[in-house]
Design an enzyme around this catalytic site. Structure first.
Site, PDB file in Angstrom:
ATOM      1  N   LYS A   1      14.439  96.516  16.935  1.00  0.00           N
ATOM      2  CA  LYS A   1      13.489  97.144  17.851  1.00  0.00           C
ATOM      3  C   LYS A   1      14.072  97.188  19.271  1.00  0.00           C
ATOM      4  CE  LYS A   1       9.584  95.702  14.948  1.00  0.00           C
ATOM      5  NZ  LYS A   1       8.278  95.029  14.900  1.00  0.00           N
TER       6      LYS A   1
ATOM      7  N   TYR B   1       4.743 103.948  11.428  1.00  0.00           N
ATOM      8  CA  TYR B   1       3.701 102.920  11.397  1.00  0.00           C
ATOM      9  C   TYR B   1       2.317 103.506  11.058  1.00  0.00           C
ATOM     10  CZ  TYR B   1       6.593  99.059  13.182  1.00  0.00           C
ATOM     11  OH  TYR B   1       7.529  98.053  13.317  1.00  0.00           O
TER      12      TYR B   1
ATOM     13  N   PHE C   1      -3.967  97.173  18.117  1.00  0.00           N
ATOM     14  CA  PHE C   1      -2.673  97.051  18.801  1.00  0.00           C
ATOM     15  C   PHE C   1      -1.771  98.279  18.625  1.00  0.00           C
ATOM     16  CE2 PHE C   1      -2.118  94.849  14.644  1.00  0.00           C
ATOM     17  CZ  PHE C   1      -1.043  95.540  14.125  1.00  0.00           C
TER      18      PHE C   1
ATOM     19  N   ARG D   1      13.272  90.499   4.378  1.00  0.00           N
ATOM     20  CA  ARG D   1      12.060  90.000   5.048  1.00  0.00           C
ATOM     21  C   ARG D   1      12.163  88.496   5.308  1.00  0.00           C
ATOM     22  NH1 ARG D   1       7.733  93.399   6.827  1.00  0.00           N
ATOM     23  NH2 ARG D   1       6.210  91.925   6.011  1.00  0.00           N
TER      24      ARG D   1
ATOM     25  N   THR E   1       5.998  87.702  10.582  1.00  0.00           N
ATOM     26  CA  THR E   1       5.662  88.683  11.632  1.00  0.00           C
ATOM     27  C   THR E   1       5.354  87.985  12.957  1.00  0.00           C
ATOM     28  OG1 THR E   1       4.724  90.091   9.931  1.00  0.00           O
ATOM     29  CG2 THR E   1       4.113  90.615  12.193  1.00  0.00           C
TER      30      THR E   1
ATOM     31  N   ARG F   1      13.490  86.024  13.702  1.00  0.00           N
ATOM     32  CA  ARG F   1      12.346  85.901  14.624  1.00  0.00           C
ATOM     33  C   ARG F   1      12.142  84.451  15.055  1.00  0.00           C
ATOM     34  NH1 ARG F   1       8.676  89.974  10.999  1.00  0.00           N
ATOM     35  NH2 ARG F   1       9.160  91.926  12.068  1.00  0.00           N
TER      36      ARG F   1
ATOM     37  N   ASN G   1       8.863  91.301  18.670  1.00  0.00           N
ATOM     38  CA  ASN G   1       9.414  90.489  17.573  1.00  0.00           C
ATOM     39  C   ASN G   1      10.713  91.042  16.976  1.00  0.00           C
ATOM     40  OD1 ASN G   1       8.215  92.549  16.154  1.00  0.00           O
ATOM     41  ND2 ASN G   1       7.039  91.233  14.771  1.00  0.00           N
TER      42      ASN G   1
ATOM     43  N   HIS H   1      12.373  94.944  12.320  1.00  0.00           N
ATOM     44  CA  HIS H   1      11.493  95.422  11.255  1.00  0.00           C
ATOM     45  C   HIS H   1      12.268  95.418   9.950  1.00  0.00           C
ATOM     46  CE1 HIS H   1       9.135  98.125   8.703  1.00  0.00           C
ATOM     47  NE2 HIS H   1      10.276  98.741   8.466  1.00  0.00           N
TER      48      HIS H   1
ATOM     49  N   GLU I   1      10.793 104.853   4.049  1.00  0.00           N
ATOM     50  CA  GLU I   1      11.344 104.654   5.401  1.00  0.00           C
ATOM     51  C   GLU I   1      12.786 105.172   5.497  1.00  0.00           C
ATOM     52  OE1 GLU I   1      10.652 100.467   6.001  1.00  0.00           O
ATOM     53  OE2 GLU I   1       8.497 100.765   6.293  1.00  0.00           O
TER      54      GLU I   1
HETATM   55  P1  RTP Z   1       7.265  95.289  10.894  1.00  0.00           P
HETATM   56  O1  RTP Z   1       6.613  96.444  10.159  1.00  0.00           O
HETATM   57  O2  RTP Z   1       7.554  95.572  12.316  1.00  0.00           O
HETATM   58  O3  RTP Z   1       8.426  94.737  10.106  1.00  0.00           O
HETATM   59  O4  RTP Z   1       6.225  94.117  10.908  1.00  0.00           O
HETATM   60  P2  RTP Z   1       5.436  93.448   9.720  1.00  0.00           P
HETATM   61  O5  RTP Z   1       5.478  94.283   8.468  1.00  0.00           O
HETATM   62  O6  RTP Z   1       5.966  92.059   9.613  1.00  0.00           O
HETATM   63  O7  RTP Z   1       3.967  93.428  10.323  1.00  0.00           O
HETATM   64  P3  RTP Z   1       2.870  94.575  10.452  1.00  0.00           P
HETATM   65  O8  RTP Z   1       1.561  93.931  10.211  1.00  0.00           O
HETATM   66  O9  RTP Z   1       3.260  95.781   9.655  1.00  0.00           O
HETATM   67  O10 RTP Z   1       2.947  94.922  12.000  1.00  0.00           O
HETATM   68  C1  RTP Z   1       3.909  95.797  12.509  1.00  0.00           C
HETATM   69  C2  RTP Z   1       4.300  95.352  13.892  1.00  0.00           C
HETATM   70  O11 RTP Z   1       3.180  95.502  14.767  1.00  0.00           O
HETATM   71  C3  RTP Z   1       3.245  94.514  15.783  1.00  0.00           C
HETATM   72  N1  RTP Z   1       2.023  93.728  15.746  1.00  0.00           N
HETATM   73  N2  RTP Z   1       1.369  93.405  16.822  1.00  0.00           N
HETATM   74  N3  RTP Z   1      -0.540  92.378  18.628  1.00  0.00           N
HETATM   75  C4  RTP Z   1      -0.666  92.105  17.339  1.00  0.00           C
HETATM   76  O12 RTP Z   1      -1.543  91.408  16.907  1.00  0.00           O
HETATM   77  C5  RTP Z   1       0.322  92.674  16.428  1.00  0.00           C
HETATM   78  N4  RTP Z   1       0.303  92.548  15.115  1.00  0.00           N
HETATM   79  C6  RTP Z   1       1.400  93.228  14.676  1.00  0.00           C
HETATM   80  C7  RTP Z   1       4.460  93.654  15.504  1.00  0.00           C
HETATM   81  O13 RTP Z   1       5.564  94.161  16.257  1.00  0.00           O
HETATM   82  C8  RTP Z   1       4.668  93.876  14.024  1.00  0.00           C
HETATM   83  O14 RTP Z   1       6.005  93.604  13.656  1.00  0.00           O
END
Ligand code: RTP
Length: 148
Positions: free
Chosen positions: A9, A49, A57, A85, A91, A102, A112, A115, A126
């Site tokens: 990122k 996304y 968020f 992962r 996350t 992370r 963070n 991805h 993707e």
């Molecule tokens: P990513 O897609 O980035 O690998 O992350 P992930 O699957 O581990 O988590 P996901 O729930 O899909 O969230 C995507 C990204 O959104 C941001 N986030 N911010 N402020 C918040 O509460 C919050 N929750 C998620 C993070 O950058 C997360 O990696």
């Protein structure tokens, strides 16, 4: 062989962590089959996304993810999605184990660093989204030292 989409990122790129993250995936035994530094458009990132578009968020996430270049990569290897992962860590950085990317390099969920695809199905989607031109098919001479 399974493939996963890994993206460093904007914070990871700005903080000079590209080499460190590539090093970890290479040393694990995964094979890099596509990579580019790119400045994603808002629309491109919103599509990436799209599953999160109802989250509170989401606008902040899109602003963060379009604030600078990202390093888009495809890594190949056995169990690449799940293993990738695990290497990224949870996350929420506060839940990420030390030794994960992370866990070692960030503090807040909104910064963070990286991805990784959460399933083979997501990875295929993707990879097509970020590399419509396809990936580079090549034979690694190390394969017999990595797989039995
Ligand atoms: P990513 O897609 O980035 O690998 O992350 P992930 O699957 O581990 O988590 P996901 O729930 O899909 O969230 C995507 C990204 O959104 C941001 N986030 N911010 N402020 C918040 O509460 C919050 N929750 C998620 C993070 O950058 C997360 O990696």
């Amino acid at each position: 062989m399974e493939r996963t989409y890994i993206m460093i990122k904007p914070d990871g790129v700005q903080r000079g962590l590209v080499g460190e993250i590539i090093k970890r995936f290479e040393q694990k035994g995964f094979k890099l089959v596509a990579m580019k530094i790119t400045m994603p458009s808002k629309e491109h990132m919103e599509t990436h996304y799209e599953d999160l578009k109802t989250k509170k968020f989401f606008p902040g996430l899109i602003a963060y993810m379009t604030s600078g270049p990202v390093c888009a990569m495809v890594w190949e290897g056995k169990g690449a999605c799940l293993e990738g992962r695990k290497m990224l860590g949870a996350t929420m950085p506060s839940d990420s184990a030390m030794g994960t990317i992370r866990g070692d390099y960030c503090i807040e969920v909104g910064r963070n660093i990286c991805h990784g695809s959460d399933s083979v199905e997501s990875a295929n989607k993707e990879i097509a989204h970020w590399f419509p031109e396809g990936v580079c098919e090549w034979e690694s001479c190390e394969a017999s030292w990595i797989y039995e």
